[in-house]
Design a protein around this motif. Structure first.
Motif, PDB file in Angstrom:
ATOM      1  N   LEU A   1       0.849  -1.183   0.000  1.00 34.36           N
ATOM      2  CA  LEU A   1       0.000   0.000   0.000  1.00 34.36           C
ATOM      3  C   LEU A   1       0.890   1.240   0.000  1.00 34.36           C
ATOM      4  O   LEU A   1       1.810   1.328   0.823  1.00 34.36           O
ATOM      5  N   PRO A   2       0.650   2.216  -0.891  1.00 32.89           N
ATOM      6  CA  PRO A   2       1.376   3.481  -0.801  1.00 32.89           C
ATOM      7  C   PRO A   2       0.965   4.220   0.477  1.00 32.89           C
ATOM      8  O   PRO A   2      -0.190   4.150   0.895  1.00 32.89           O
ATOM      9  N   VAL A   3       1.916   4.915   1.073  1.00 31.59           N
ATOM     10  CA  VAL A   3       1.656   5.708   2.278  1.00 31.59           C
ATOM     11  C   VAL A   3       1.765   7.173   1.886  1.00 31.59           C
ATOM     12  O   VAL A   3       2.765   7.594   1.287  1.00 31.59           O
ATOM     13  N   VAL A   4       0.737   7.961   2.207  1.00 35.95           N
ATOM     14  CA  VAL A   4       0.686   9.365   1.780  1.00 35.95           C
ATOM     15  C   VAL A   4       0.564  10.281   2.997  1.00 35.95           C
ATOM     16  O   VAL A   4       0.118   9.868   4.077  1.00 35.95           O
ATOM     17  N   ASN A   5       0.965  11.535   2.811  1.00 30.84           N
ATOM     18  CA  ASN A   5       0.835  12.531   3.883  1.00 30.84           C
ATOM     19  C   ASN A   5      -0.506  13.254   3.764  1.00 30.84           C
ATOM     20  O   ASN A   5      -1.360  12.888   2.956  1.00 30.84           O
ATOM     21  N   GLY A   6      -0.657  14.303   4.557  1.00 32.64           N
ATOM     22  CA  GLY A   6      -1.924  15.039   4.565  1.00 32.64           C
ATOM     23  C   GLY A   6      -2.265  15.687   3.244  1.00 32.64           C
ATOM     24  O   GLY A   6      -3.432  15.975   2.970  1.00 32.64           O
ATOM     25  N   ASN A   7      -1.258  15.928   2.405  1.00 30.36           N
ATOM     26  CA  ASN A   7      -1.471  16.525   1.085  1.00 30.36           C
ATOM     27  C   ASN A   7      -1.606  15.471  -0.017  1.00 30.36           C
ATOM     28  O   ASN A   7      -1.543  15.798  -1.202  1.00 30.36           O
ATOM     29  N   LYS A   8      -1.773  14.212   0.420  1.00 27.82           N
ATOM     30  CA  LYS A   8      -1.915  13.089  -0.517  1.00 27.82           C
ATOM     31  C   LYS A   8      -0.669  12.854  -1.363  1.00 27.82           C
ATOM     32  O   LYS A   8      -0.753  12.308  -2.467  1.00 27.82           O
ATOM     33  N   ARG A   9       0.472  13.305  -0.857  1.00 26.50           N
ATOM     34  CA  ARG A   9       1.734  13.077  -1.566  1.00 26.50           C
ATOM     35  C   ARG A   9       2.395  11.816  -1.032  1.00 26.50           C
ATOM     36  O   ARG A   9       2.396  11.549   0.167  1.00 26.50           O
ATOM     37  N   LEU A  10       2.958  11.058  -1.940  1.00 28.69           N
ATOM     38  CA  LEU A  10       3.613   9.805  -1.569  1.00 28.69           C
ATOM     39  C   LEU A  10       4.803  10.073  -0.656  1.00 28.69           C
ATOM     40  O   LEU A  10       5.661  10.905  -0.963  1.00 28.69           O
ATOM     41  N   VAL A  11       4.875   9.350   0.475  1.00 29.88           N
ATOM     42  CA  VAL A  11       5.999   9.512   1.395  1.00 29.88           C
ATOM     43  C   VAL A  11       6.712   8.191   1.680  1.00 29.88           C
ATOM     44  O   VAL A  11       7.870   8.191   2.115  1.00 29.88           O
ATOM     45  N   ALA A  12       6.040   7.067   1.467  1.00 35.41           N
ATOM     46  CA  ALA A  12       6.646   5.776   1.784  1.00 35.41           C
ATOM     47  C   ALA A  12       5.787   4.664   1.195  1.00 35.41           C
ATOM     48  O   ALA A  12       4.767   4.921   0.540  1.00 35.41           O
ATOM     49  N   MET A  13       6.205   3.413   1.444  1.00 38.71           N
ATOM     50  CA  MET A  13       5.417   2.246   1.047  1.00 38.71           C
ATOM     51  C   MET A  13       5.262   1.319   2.242  1.00 38.71           C
ATOM     52  O   MET A  13       6.151   1.223   3.100  1.00 38.71           O
ATOM     53  N   LEU A  14       4.141   0.642   2.282  1.00 37.08           N
ATOM     54  CA  LEU A  14       3.909  -0.397   3.276  1.00 37.08           C
ATOM     55  C   LEU A  14       3.843  -1.730   2.540  1.00 37.08           C
ATOM     56  O   LEU A  14       2.910  -1.965   1.769  1.00 37.08           O
ATOM     57  N   PHE A  15       4.845  -2.590   2.772  1.00 38.13           N
ATOM     58  CA  PHE A  15       4.892  -3.894   2.120  1.00 38.13           C
ATOM     59  C   PHE A  15       4.401  -4.969   3.082  1.00 38.13           C
ATOM     60  O   PHE A  15       4.693  -4.915   4.283  1.00 38.13           O
ATOM     61  N   ASP A  16       3.707  -5.963   2.554  1.00 42.47           N
ATOM     62  CA  ASP A  16       3.200  -7.035   3.420  1.00 42.47           C
ATOM     63  C   ASP A  16       4.327  -7.779   4.127  1.00 42.47           C
ATOM     64  O   ASP A  16       4.186  -8.204   5.278  1.00 42.47           O
ATOM     65  N   ARG A  17       5.484  -7.920   3.450  1.00 38.08           N
ATOM     66  CA  ARG A  17       6.603  -8.637   4.068  1.00 38.08           C
ATOM     67  C   ARG A  17       7.176  -7.880   5.258  1.00 38.08           C
ATOM     68  O   ARG A  17       7.851  -8.473   6.102  1.00 38.08           O
ATOM     69  N   GLU A  18       6.934  -6.574   5.337  1.00 38.00           N
ATOM     70  CA  GLU A  18       7.326  -5.800   6.512  1.00 38.00           C
ATOM     71  C   GLU A  18       6.254  -5.886   7.596  1.00 38.00           C
ATOM     72  O   GLU A  18       6.550  -5.950   8.785  1.00 38.00           O
TER      73      GLU A  18
END
Length: 287
Positions: A254-271
């Motif tokens: 899942l992409p992780v976004v900030n309050g401005n809907k800008r991409l900041v990180a990723m959430l991987f299932d393996r993590e």
């Protein structure tokens, strides 16, 4: 919570001797990331999407597969399954009982278990990852090489203004690949153009032509292969909530976004499955 409670028992397998093209068709049709390899009914290896993409010219299952795969017992706790997957950086474990494969447990199955636990810990604590991003016009062949070098299973795709527009994963690469057959020629001449004693009329010429069959990514930009309308989560999203979203959407990240809907990180299932590790569970109980 035991492995037998979450493993699948209807496992898609391939047999040696077998055909690489059949494996590719299975992965395309089912969307699974790998298949066990059997010989005379016994488990001898695993073939994954990575194996097909990184050994594009190999056709023999015995050379494509990872032999002697790490396995687990059906009565083992799921925390042990998570430990093995994290330690060996793998996405699936054959489940063996009395020397026979009785099932398979994958990262996706562990995500289903996490969804049931309803863990309220924010993902930003320990589980998000920094990531690369690709421009939507990047050629798919280059995307395959970037995934191989980076070690990521998926990478977000941005438009020219930096807006998140999609996700490209190994699953998408497999879906947009094809088998290409061709002929290559090897020159085994005894002389070279730099040898003073040779000339074209007497040079001993030996050439061998041989057929090759390789997996080739389609010549299209990544925007034509990526998953669009991606599901994103904020940094303060909870572990259980994200696991449930992954489970329902059948995605591995899942992409992780900030309050401005800008991409900041990723959430991987393996993590995310690291929340099942014993030290993580102890910390949760203390809280």
């Amino acid at each position: 919570m035991l492995v037998r409670d979450f493993m699948i028992t209807d496992v898609v397998c391939v047999e040696i001797p077998g055909n690489r093209d059949d494996v590719l068709r299975i992965l395309k049709r089912t969307g699974i990331s790998g298949v066990p390899v059997l010989k005379d009914g016994e488990l001898v290896g695993i073939i994954t999407r990575k194996d097909l993409l990184r050994k594009a010219e190999e056709t023999q299952l015995g050379l494509l597969m990872t032999p002697d795969p790490v396995a687990i017992r059906p009565d083992a706790p799921i925390s042990e399954a998570a430990q093995l997957m994290v330690r060996h950086n793998i996405r699936r474990l054959p489940v063996i009982e009395n020397g026979t494969m009785v099932g398979l447990i994958s990262v996706a199955d562990l995500i289903g278990a996490i969804a049931q636990l309803r863990i309220s810990l924010p993902i930003k604590e320990n589980y998000v990852s920094k990531t690369y991003a690709l421009w939507e016009e990047t050629p798919l062949s280059l995307v395959g090489r970037i995934l191989e070098i980076s070690g990521y299973d998926a990478i977000p795709v941005l438009m020219e203004d930096g807006t998140l527009t999609g996700i490209i994963s190994e699953r998408d690469l497999i879906r947009h690949s094809r088998i290409e057959d061709g002929v290559e020629v090897s020159d085994f001449s005894n002389g070279t153009d730099d040898d003073e004693w040779t000339w074209e009329s007497i040079r001993d010429m030996h050439t061998i032509s041989y057929g090759i069959s390789k997996i080739q990514l389609l010549p299209i930009p990544v925007k034509n292969a990526m998953v669009k309308n991606v599901l994103a989560v904020p940094l303060n999203a909870e572990v259980g909530e994200c696991a449930l979203k992954m489970r329902r959407a059948r995605v591995d990240q899942l992409p992780v976004v900030n309050g401005n809907k800008r991409l900041v990180a990723m959430l991987f299932d393996r993590e995310l499955i690291k929340v099942l590790l014993p030290d993580q569970q102890q910390a949760l109980r203390k809280n």
